[in-house]
Motif scaffolding. Structure first.
Motif, PDB file in Angstrom:
ATOM      1  N   ARG A 106       5.387  -0.267   7.009  1.00  0.00           N
ATOM      2  CA  ARG A 106       6.467   0.712   6.931  1.00  0.00           C
ATOM      3  C   ARG A 106       7.440   0.614   8.103  1.00  0.00           C
ATOM      4  O   ARG A 106       8.411   1.372   8.169  1.00  0.00           O
ATOM      5  CB  ARG A 106       5.893   2.120   6.870  1.00  0.00           C
ATOM      6  CG  ARG A 106       5.036   2.375   5.633  1.00  0.00           C
ATOM      7  CD  ARG A 106       4.667   3.838   5.537  1.00  0.00           C
ATOM      8  NE  ARG A 106       3.562   4.049   4.613  1.00  0.00           N
ATOM      9  CZ  ARG A 106       3.085   5.251   4.304  1.00  0.00           C
ATOM     10  NH1 ARG A 106       3.615   6.334   4.849  1.00  0.00           N
ATOM     11  NH2 ARG A 106       2.075   5.367   3.472  1.00  0.00           N
TER      12      ARG A 106
ATOM     13  N   ASN B 234      -0.528  -0.271   7.210  1.00  0.00           N
ATOM     14  CA  ASN B 234       0.597   0.446   6.611  1.00  0.00           C
ATOM     15  C   ASN B 234       1.597   0.934   7.650  1.00  0.00           C
ATOM     16  O   ASN B 234       2.779   1.084   7.350  1.00  0.00           O
ATOM     17  CB  ASN B 234       0.080   1.602   5.756  1.00  0.00           C
ATOM     18  CG  ASN B 234      -0.748   1.090   4.599  1.00  0.00           C
ATOM     19  OD1 ASN B 234      -0.247   0.431   3.705  1.00  0.00           O
ATOM     20  ND2 ASN B 234      -2.049   1.348   4.644  1.00  0.00           N
TER      21      ASN B 234
ATOM     22  N   GLY C 265      -2.837   2.754   1.193  1.00  0.00           N
ATOM     23  CA  GLY C 265      -1.539   3.279   1.595  1.00  0.00           C
ATOM     24  C   GLY C 265      -1.539   4.134   2.832  1.00  0.00           C
ATOM     25  O   GLY C 265      -0.480   4.418   3.389  1.00  0.00           O
TER      26      GLY C 265
ATOM     27  N   SER D  87       0.798  -1.221   0.000  1.00  0.00           N
ATOM     28  CA  SER D  87       0.000   0.000   0.000  1.00  0.00           C
ATOM     29  C   SER D  87       0.825   1.263   0.000  1.00  0.00           C
ATOM     30  O   SER D  87       0.331   2.328  -0.340  1.00  0.00           O
ATOM     31  CB  SER D  87      -0.914   0.000   1.225  1.00  0.00           C
ATOM     32  OG  SER D  87      -1.759  -1.103   1.182  1.00  0.00           O
ATOM     33  N   VAL D  88       2.097   1.180   0.369  1.00  0.00           N
ATOM     34  CA  VAL D  88       2.920   2.385   0.395  1.00  0.00           C
ATOM     35  C   VAL D  88       3.046   2.979  -0.991  1.00  0.00           C
ATOM     36  O   VAL D  88       2.827   4.163  -1.209  1.00  0.00           O
ATOM     37  CB  VAL D  88       4.328   2.059   0.951  1.00  0.00           C
ATOM     38  CG1 VAL D  88       5.194   3.295   0.925  1.00  0.00           C
ATOM     39  CG2 VAL D  88       4.215   1.518   2.361  1.00  0.00           C
TER      40      VAL D  88
ATOM     41  N   THR E   9      -1.512   5.469   6.488  1.00  0.00           N
ATOM     42  CA  THR E   9      -1.220   5.115   7.873  1.00  0.00           C
ATOM     43  C   THR E   9      -2.208   5.846   8.770  1.00  0.00           C
ATOM     44  O   THR E   9      -3.057   6.617   8.305  1.00  0.00           O
ATOM     45  CB  THR E   9       0.205   5.526   8.251  1.00  0.00           C
ATOM     46  OG1 THR E   9       0.303   6.955   8.125  1.00  0.00           O
ATOM     47  CG2 THR E   9       1.238   4.851   7.361  1.00  0.00           C
TER      48      THR E   9
ATOM     49  N   ASP F  71      -8.183   2.432   5.285  1.00  0.00           N
ATOM     50  CA  ASP F  71      -7.140   2.381   4.257  1.00  0.00           C
ATOM     51  C   ASP F  71      -7.618   1.478   3.116  1.00  0.00           C
ATOM     52  O   ASP F  71      -8.783   1.527   2.751  1.00  0.00           O
ATOM     53  CB  ASP F  71      -5.809   1.902   4.869  1.00  0.00           C
ATOM     54  CG  ASP F  71      -5.959   0.623   5.699  1.00  0.00           C
ATOM     55  OD1 ASP F  71      -6.781  -0.241   5.327  1.00  0.00           O
ATOM     56  OD2 ASP F  71      -5.256   0.471   6.712  1.00  0.00           O
TER      57      ASP F  71
END
Length: 235
Positions: free
Chosen positions: A117, A113, A84, A13-14, A86, A45
């Motif tokens: 991450r 996310n 993506g 998703s980043v 957070t 998200d």
């Protein structure tokens, strides 16, 4: 070649957060469905916006449909969610959208996310706690009108299985423990959908075509699990 395509198209998703609009913009969706008695706001998200599934298959929309089948006149959800995001990015989006605090039901599903991450559990706890308070405020200041869903385990997807599946699952459990703890402290019901997400290990029909996210069939299972509490919240 197939693995290369995964990395280009997915990169979880980043990378996807900057690729495309995943649905209606927050401003466009916040009117809700005024033709119905009750209103519903879905926050999250990719799992809320329904990455790689039709809009009609998103779990929040399916939940609204199940509620209507139960005789509860609720509209399809207004949505603030994007692949993506957070916790901090969702918080900023809510602030920018500035929705009216008069929803009869608010759902919150976020955190994957943060895990992906490599963000700290302590940061997640602080930001998730703030999101809970925001959700309660938007739900007419009533924690009983808010439901939190746990983070699905993306390690159970084909893409996740190509990574360190055991580490992913362990970290997801840690983030979910924080979410459950904070939800309970806030008086909000926590619904554990993570075991359902792991059914994708044995049933590929639960996986979306991208090999990373979940199909409409899985979204329906999440909606069914949330239905009982949603009924209590909205009535």
């Amino acid at each position: 070649m197939q693995r290369y395509l995964f990395l280009i198209l997915l990169l979880f998703s980043v990378a996807l957060s900057s690729c495309k609009d995943e649905g209606p913009s927050p401003d466009a969706s916040l009117m809700g469905d005024s033709d119905h008695k009750y209103s519903y706001l879905a926050l999250g998200d990719s799992y809320t916006i329904g990455e790689s599934v039709p809009a009609a298959d998103r779990w929040g929309g399916q939940l609204a449909g199940l509620l209507r089948e139960e005789g509860i006149d609720v509209g399809d959800p207004a949505t603030i969610a994007r692949t993506g995001w957070t916790t901090s990015e969702l918080a900023k989006a809510i602030k920018d959208a500035n929705p009216k605090p008069d929803f009869d039901l608010v759902s919150l599903l976020v955190g994957v996310n943060n895990q992906y991450r490599g963000q700290s559990i302590s940061t997640f706890r602080t930001e998730f706690r703030d999101l809970l308070q925001t959700s309660i405020r938007l739900a007419k200041d009533d924690p009983g009108n808010v439901i939190v869903l746990s983070i699905p385990d993306w390690g159970a997807t084909p893409y996740g299985q190509s990574r360190d599946q055991e580490r992913i699952s362990t970290e997801i459990e840690a983030f979910n423990a924080v979410a459950k703890d904070e939800a309970q402290k806030a008086g909000v019901t926590f619904i554990n959908i993570t075991p359902l997400s792991r059914e994708a290990l044995n049933d590929p029909s639960y996986v979306a075509n991208d090999g990373l996210h979940y199909s409409g069939k899985m979204h329906l299972e999440w909606a069914k699990l949330a239905l009982a509490q949603a009924k209590k919240s909205i009535q």
